[in-house]
Design an enzyme around this catalytic site. Structure first.
Site, PDB file in Angstrom:
ATOM      1  N   HIS A   1       7.348   0.476  18.234  1.00 11.93           N
ATOM      2  CA  HIS A   1       7.611   1.130  16.955  1.00 11.93           C
ATOM      3  C   HIS A   1       6.958   0.367  15.808  1.00 11.93           C
ATOM      4  CE1 HIS A   1      10.288   2.376  13.500  1.00 11.93           C
ATOM      5  NE2 HIS A   1       9.846   3.515  13.962  1.00 11.93           N
TER       6      HIS A   1
ATOM      7  N   HIS B   1       7.701  10.015   8.686  1.00  9.04           N
ATOM      8  CA  HIS B   1       7.794  10.332  10.108  1.00  9.04           C
ATOM      9  C   HIS B   1       7.660  11.831  10.356  1.00  9.04           C
ATOM     10  CE1 HIS B   1       9.800   6.347  10.228  1.00  9.04           C
ATOM     11  NE2 HIS B   1       9.335   6.303  11.451  1.00  9.04           N
TER      12      HIS B   1
ATOM     13  N   ARG C   1       5.728   2.837  -7.389  1.00  8.87           N
ATOM     14  CA  ARG C   1       5.808   2.321  -6.023  1.00  8.87           C
ATOM     15  C   ARG C   1       7.272   2.133  -5.664  1.00  8.87           C
ATOM     16  NH1 ARG C   1       5.995   1.991  -1.234  1.00  8.87           N
ATOM     17  NH2 ARG C   1       4.960   0.409   0.073  1.00  8.87           N
TER      18      ARG C   1
ATOM     19  N   CYS D   1      -0.149  -2.974  -7.473  1.00 11.29           N
ATOM     20  CA  CYS D   1       0.340  -2.987  -6.095  1.00 11.29           C
ATOM     21  C   CYS D   1      -0.645  -3.752  -5.216  1.00 11.29           C
ATOM     22  CB  CYS D   1       0.490  -1.552  -5.593  1.00 11.29           C
ATOM     23  SG  CYS D   1       1.045  -1.417  -3.880  1.00 11.29           S
TER      24      CYS D   1
ATOM     25  N   TYR E   1       3.159  -7.566   2.944  1.00 12.90           N
ATOM     26  CA  TYR E   1       2.471  -8.094   1.765  1.00 12.90           C
ATOM     27  C   TYR E   1       1.933  -9.505   2.010  1.00 12.90           C
ATOM     28  CZ  TYR E   1       4.527  -4.022  -0.404  1.00 12.90           C
ATOM     29  OH  TYR E   1       4.886  -2.726  -0.696  1.00 12.90           O
TER      30      TYR E   1
END
Length: 546
Positions: A119, A144, A218, A265, A401
């Protein structure tokens, strides 16, 4: 019934046009999954011309019979392959690797035991749904609910829920995003749930200060709806100090500090890395960056009141938001304590954005603003602040990140080996004209932005219209860039002459900061599996008309 139909049609035919064929074997009492039922192709013979017309009519009848037989054969096979029926109790009992991991979607049952370790979000996320429905989690992580994900899931289907035991469940019925705020229609949406969007390039550099409604958004989770009257910010006190529980009015009592800060971002311009090789993440273009005038209490003032001081050992200020996942786990991040306590770093507990209360999408009523640092550390809807000996244990601090070598893939990545992104590298992009646009010959106006992390000032932007053969220096516009405190971007512009015979322009921009950091010229050497830190020369191709 089929047998009677066979006898009626075949036996009743004139002898002259009887079908010469092997007997048809019909699956009447029970269907067979083997291939023994293979009707022979009949041949028709006609004894005279009068019989010929009747023969063609009979052929039509036989074709109809063939369709009936094929339909019957299909249902015979379908009956053999009917899905197994399970109760919800049976599904619930398969909720661990030992018992097998089953989940449901609608009325279908899936055994995803072999997929748990594969996953993308990690085994723990999938295990939240073990033994139960996927809908509540797909409602939260709506990416999903896409055809390719459903296609992958279909490979693990093992049966259906007992219809008498099924309660209809839909994403909409328990949509955790139903209370999200209304957004500006100009925003280019990258994901709806959670909401992530960027302003179009042509609006991005129209103003030095980005208007609140089109400031890039975001979100990692649903937007909480916080009551400002009951809101409390919890500051964990230092040993021997005093913990604080601050209302908005309490925060207003601290000296108000204002600063213009650009937020970016980590995934800005990820789409360009995706063209080199597929990466995991939202398809941000050049708009995951915006600038605002922020106001609030300085974090150093609040931490000092709670008794925090710099010590001899490294420490981190950990932030927790009021947005959370189904387990109650909040979004979290951290920055070094040294930055948080430095008045010159101007870290804010912000409650205003461009002279107005924070919009809900941007952290109402209070968020962290950390100038010069990646947006992921600037926690919104702030609920708790603590000082710890280690950085935040949040997934977004420890397992996201971070940057890696182009050679690292999802089979070999080790997030513990890379530091969390804090300050971002030098960045620039072209906002006008856009890639694929058509411009007139003569003079062309090229616009864009440039910014560097850590308070490093942008000192130059070079622009080429011929693919990098020659360069011109752009004019910089914006607030004064203070040494080591250049928290906001520079908007730049260049008016360039287009040669009369030129049919196309390959425009490039690259920026330089006051530490003489420069952007890499291509994407491939900085490619990484998460598509972060994308800051190669920005390129657009435009057509020229006379």
């Amino acid at each position: 019934m089929l047998l009677r139909l066979y006898r009626t049609v075949i036996v009743g035919l004139p002898r002259a046009i009887r079908v010469k064929s092997a007997p048809l074997r019909l699956c009447i009492p029970a269907c067979s999954a083997n291939d023994s039922f293979r009707p022979q192709h009949p041949s028709l013979t006609f004894s005279d011309d009068n019989s010929r017309t009747r023969g063609w009519k009979v052929m039509g009848t036989l074709l109809g019979l063939g369709a009936v037989l094929a339909y019957h054969d299909y249902h015979c096979r379908a009956a053999q392959e009917s899905p197994k029926i399970y109760t919800k109790e049976e599904v619930r009992s398969h909720n661990s690797p030992e018992t097998g991991v089953w989940v449901t979607l609608g009325s279908e049952v899936f055994d995803v035991t072999k997929f748990v370790d594969l996953h993308p979000g990690g085994p723990s996320k999938l295990m939240l749904a073990a033994g139960g429905p996927l809908e509540p989690f797909w409602g939260l992580y709506a990416f999903h609910n896409q055809p390719h994900v459903r296609e992958l899931l279909a490979e693990y289907k093992i049966g259906e829920l007992n219809p008498e035991d099924t309660i209809s469940s839909t994403v909409e019925a328990s949509d955790p995003y139903a209370d999200d705020p209304i957004r500006h229609p100009a925003l280019r949406i990258n994901s709806q749930r959670p909401f992530n969007a960027e302003p179009p390039p042509e609006l991005l550099t129209e103003n030095y200060i980005t208007p609140n409604p089109i400031f890039f958004t975001r979100n990692h989770l649903p937007v909480p709806n916080v009551d400002p009257d009951t809101y409390r910010l919890h500051i964990v006190g230092a040993p021997g100090g005093q913990s604080l529980s601050l209302s908005l009015d309490d925060l207003y009592k601290f000296p108000k500090h204002e600063v213009t800060v650009t937020l970016q971002c980590a995934g800005n311009r990820r789409s360009e890395m995706n063209k080199v090789k597929e990466v995991k993440g939202l398809e941000w273009r050049t708009g995951a960056i915006s600038t605002a005038r922020w106001a609030g209490a300085r974090l150093c003032d609040v931490l000092s009141q709670a008794g925090h001081r710099l010590g001899e050992t490294e420490a981190h200020v950990c932030f927790e938001g009021l947005d959370s996942d189904p387990t109650g786990t909040a979004y979290g991040a951290s920055i070094p304590l040294a930055r948080a306590l430095d008045p010159e770093a101007e870290v804010l507990l912000a409650y205003e954005m461009n002279g107005q209360p924070l919009p809900r999408d941007h952290g109402f009523p209070v968020r962290v603003v950390v100038p010069g640092v990646v947006g992921a550390r600037q926690v919104k809807w702030l609920g708790k602040v603590s000082v710890e000996s280690e950085e935040s244990y949040s997934h977004w601090q420890r397992r996201d990140y971070k940057g890696f070598s182009p050679s690292v893939d999802w089979d070999t990545v080790d997030f513990d080996l890379a530091p969390s992104i804090q300050e971002l590298p030098i960045q620039s992009a072209i906002t006008e004209p856009q890639d694929g646009a058509t411009v007139e010959s003569g003079e062309v106006t090229i616009k864009g932005y440039a910014w560097s992390g850590g308070g490093r000032a942008v000192i130059r932007v070079d622009v080429s219209i011929d693919g990098g053969l020659t360069w011109q220096e752009a004019e910089l516009q914006g607030e004064e860039q203070r040494p080591r405190k250049a928290w906001a971007w520079q908007i730049w512009q260049l008016k360039a002459q287009v040669p009369a015979d030129q049919k196309e322009l390959n425009i490039i921009c690259k920026a330089v900061d006051d530490s003489y950091n420069v952007q890499p010229d291509t994407v491939a050497p900085i490619w990484n599996l998460r598509g972060v830190l994308s800051n190669a020369w920005h390129r657009v191709h435009v057509h020229v008309i006379s």
